[in-house]
Design an enzyme around this catalytic site. Structure first.
Site, PDB file in Angstrom:
ATOM      1  N   HIS A  43      80.282 171.284  95.028  1.00 46.20           N
ATOM      2  CA  HIS A  43      79.919 170.921  96.591  1.00 46.20           C
ATOM      3  C   HIS A  43      78.719 169.745  96.394  1.00 46.20           C
ATOM      4  O   HIS A  43      77.975 169.820  95.209  1.00 46.20           O
ATOM      5  CB  HIS A  43      79.011 171.966  97.275  1.00 46.20           C
ATOM      6  CG  HIS A  43      79.671 173.296  97.330  1.00 46.20           C
ATOM      7  ND1 HIS A  43      79.451 174.329  96.490  1.00 46.20           N
ATOM      8  CD2 HIS A  43      80.204 173.952  98.756  1.00 46.20           C
ATOM      9  CE1 HIS A  43      80.297 175.367  97.164  1.00 46.20           C
ATOM     10  NE2 HIS A  43      80.609 175.313  98.384  1.00 46.20           N
ATOM     11  N   ASP A  90      75.230 170.897  95.481  1.00 48.52           N
ATOM     12  CA  ASP A  90      75.225 171.609  94.128  1.00 48.52           C
ATOM     13  C   ASP A  90      74.548 170.451  92.986  1.00 48.52           C
ATOM     14  O   ASP A  90      73.746 170.815  92.084  1.00 48.52           O
ATOM     15  CB  ASP A  90      76.315 171.929  93.362  1.00 48.52           C
ATOM     16  CG  ASP A  90      77.217 173.097  94.285  1.00 48.52           C
ATOM     17  OD1 ASP A  90      76.569 173.608  95.189  1.00 48.52           O
ATOM     18  OD2 ASP A  90      78.395 173.175  94.146  1.00 48.52           O
ATOM     19  N   ASP A  96      80.698 188.312  94.261  1.00 49.64           N
ATOM     20  CA  ASP A  96      80.850 187.123  93.357  1.00 49.64           C
ATOM     21  C   ASP A  96      80.800 187.351  92.047  1.00 49.64           C
ATOM     22  O   ASP A  96      80.147 186.655  91.142  1.00 49.64           O
ATOM     23  CB  ASP A  96      80.205 185.637  93.916  1.00 49.64           C
ATOM     24  CG  ASP A  96      80.847 185.401  95.078  1.00 49.64           C
ATOM     25  OD1 ASP A  96      81.886 185.565  95.589  1.00 49.64           O
ATOM     26  OD2 ASP A  96      79.872 184.696  95.680  1.00 49.64           O
TER      27      ASP A  96
END
Ligand code: XLS
Ligand code: NI
Ligand code: NI
Length: 434
Positions: free
Chosen positions: A99, A102, A307
């Site tokens: 992203h 990030d 996750d």
């Protein structure tokens, strides 16, 4: 060179009998599976956000990781990129994903954020020149900053729609410049907290227009990658419009995008939606909308998007079975949208997590390929649907009306005999391979 990973060497395949915790026991990139290298089947990607940007926080406590590159300067962002490429090299992964947020510090305004992103894109391009790791996909983070708290393209404030459009444009440009094979949109806050303050029809129309603009822009600049939407039912929003594969597909159809946009499916999101991962994959394949996968797993007790790195071979094997049957990945791949547990502080934990995840996927792929080659599931399906090979059956789909069929049922005294679905036999069959 940073010294973050110390003397951890490049990870090698050592075979199933190896007891080396930092060796692949199943992931053997050059092994030929169904006529193709294992690496080219799996197309692994490391997710920049979880591995290098996530601080290890949870709702009860903040950062546990304290990485030396945490902070908001360009210098630290570059150190982060250096560490990222060192890890790509240690794992010898073919791809990564990011992203904007990030990899670049947030600026004081849009122009500054854009400049930071562009400078980082140039830096990543440089790193990629001396690395074999390519970009699987880029995406925009339209959910972390408080400006997005009520959504991005679905925000009631048109200024946020504009800011989001401008941000996505910069992220498509970045992805294009870095040779990305896909561009992903995950609508983290494209949904609602309460219908009491939400005009759903209007928000969906705005999201439909937004996605159409993305597709128009892709064609305008000649970006050859796929545009992918990533379903998730909730979290962070109470309800997300991209609920699951089926919901996404009907959205794409309503806004005329079904031939332009495919799906990026995530294991944990499938579970949150009350589905299995293979359900989501099979749905996307049935709609002709399969694109790529985010590989992870959720903790089945917590009911939340934890996750974690995958570690369940039978689940992974069934996912790859459907993917292989559909011809495998085209532009897509296996992105580890997975993060360490917040107590896993050490650099070696980050490497071991990926080694284990890659190995589980390799094992799943090998099991899936063995099932495809053996053909047992395919035979069982053919037998189950064999009745549809007859002319009278296919006529119902192409020539007959409801009246015709009703008349024939009377005339031929059609009286169906139920047959076993053989579920346990098929489950036992799968267990031979996993
Ligand atoms: C979050 C999503 C996110 C997307 C990319 O749950 O999985 O990480 O993959 O924005
Ligand atoms: Ni997710
Ligand atoms: Ni994801």
């Amino acid at each position: 060179m940073t010294d973050f990973f110390g003397d951890i060497p490049q990870i090698k395949y050592e075979g199933a009998d190896s007891t080396n915790p930092l060796a692949f026991r199943h992931y053997n990139p050059d092994e030929i599976i169904m006529g193709k290298r294992m690496e080219d089947h799996l197309r692994f990607a490391v997710a920049y956000w979880h591995s290098f940007a996530w601080p290890g926080g949870d709702p009860f406590g903040g950062e546990t990781f304290q990485r030396p590159w945490f902070g908001d300067t360009m210098e630290l962002a570059k150190m982060k990129a250096d560490v990222a490429f060192e890890m790509f090299n240690i794992l010898d992964v073919p791809f990564y994903c990011f992203h904007d947020a990030d990899m670049r510090p947030e600026g004081a305004n849009f122009a500054e954020s854009k400049r930071n992103l562009e400078e980082m894109v140039d830096y990543l391009a440089l790193k990629m020149e001396s690395s074999r790791t390519e970009l699987l996909w880029g995406t925009a983070n339209l959910f972390s900053n408080r400006r997005f708290m009520s959504g991005a393209s679905t925000n009631p404030d048109p200024d946020v729609f504009a800011y989001s459009a401008a941000t996505v444009k910069t992220c498509i440009d970045a992805t294009h410049k870095l040779g990305g094979q896909n561009y992903v949109l995950w609508g983290g806050r494209e949904g609602y907290e309460t219908l009491l303050n939400t005009d759903m029809g209007t928000e969906l129309d705005h999201m439909g227009r937004f996605l159409n603009m993305v597709v128009e822009y892709k064609h305008k600049i000649g970006f050859k990658g796929a545009i992918l939407v990533e379903p998730k039912p909730q979290e962070p929003s109470k309800h997300q419009y991209d609920f699951d594969a089926a919901t996404c597909y009907s959205f794409l159809q309503k806004y005329g995008l079904e031939n332009e946009v495919q799906l990026n499916l995530e294991q944990g999101h499938a579970i949150l939606a009350g589905h299995s991962f293979e359900h989501e994959i099979a749905t996307a394949i049935a709609m002709g909308a399969f694109g790529s996968i985010d590989m992870n797993r959720n903790d089945y007790q917590s009911g939340w998007d934890t996750d974690q790195f995958p570690n369940n071979t039978p689940e992974v094997a069934l996912a790859y079975y459907h993917i292989l049957k559909a011809g495998g990945f085209d532009k897509g791949g296996t992105n580890f949208d997975a993060k360490l547990r917040r107590q896993s502080l050490d650099p070696v934990d980050l490497i071991a997590a990926h080694v284990g995840g890659m190995d589980i996927c390799a094992r799943g792929l090998k099991a899936a390929a063995a099932m495809v080659e053996d053909g047992g599931l395919e035979d069982a399906l053919n037998e189950r649907y064999a009745g549809w090979q007859t002319k009278s059956a296919t006529d119902m789909l192409t020539a007959e009306t409801l009246d015709d069929i009703a008349a024939r049922v009377l005339k031929e005294n059609i009286n169906p005999e139920p047959r076993s679905g053989r579920q346990e036999i098929l489950e036992n069959y799968v267990n031979r391979f996993v």
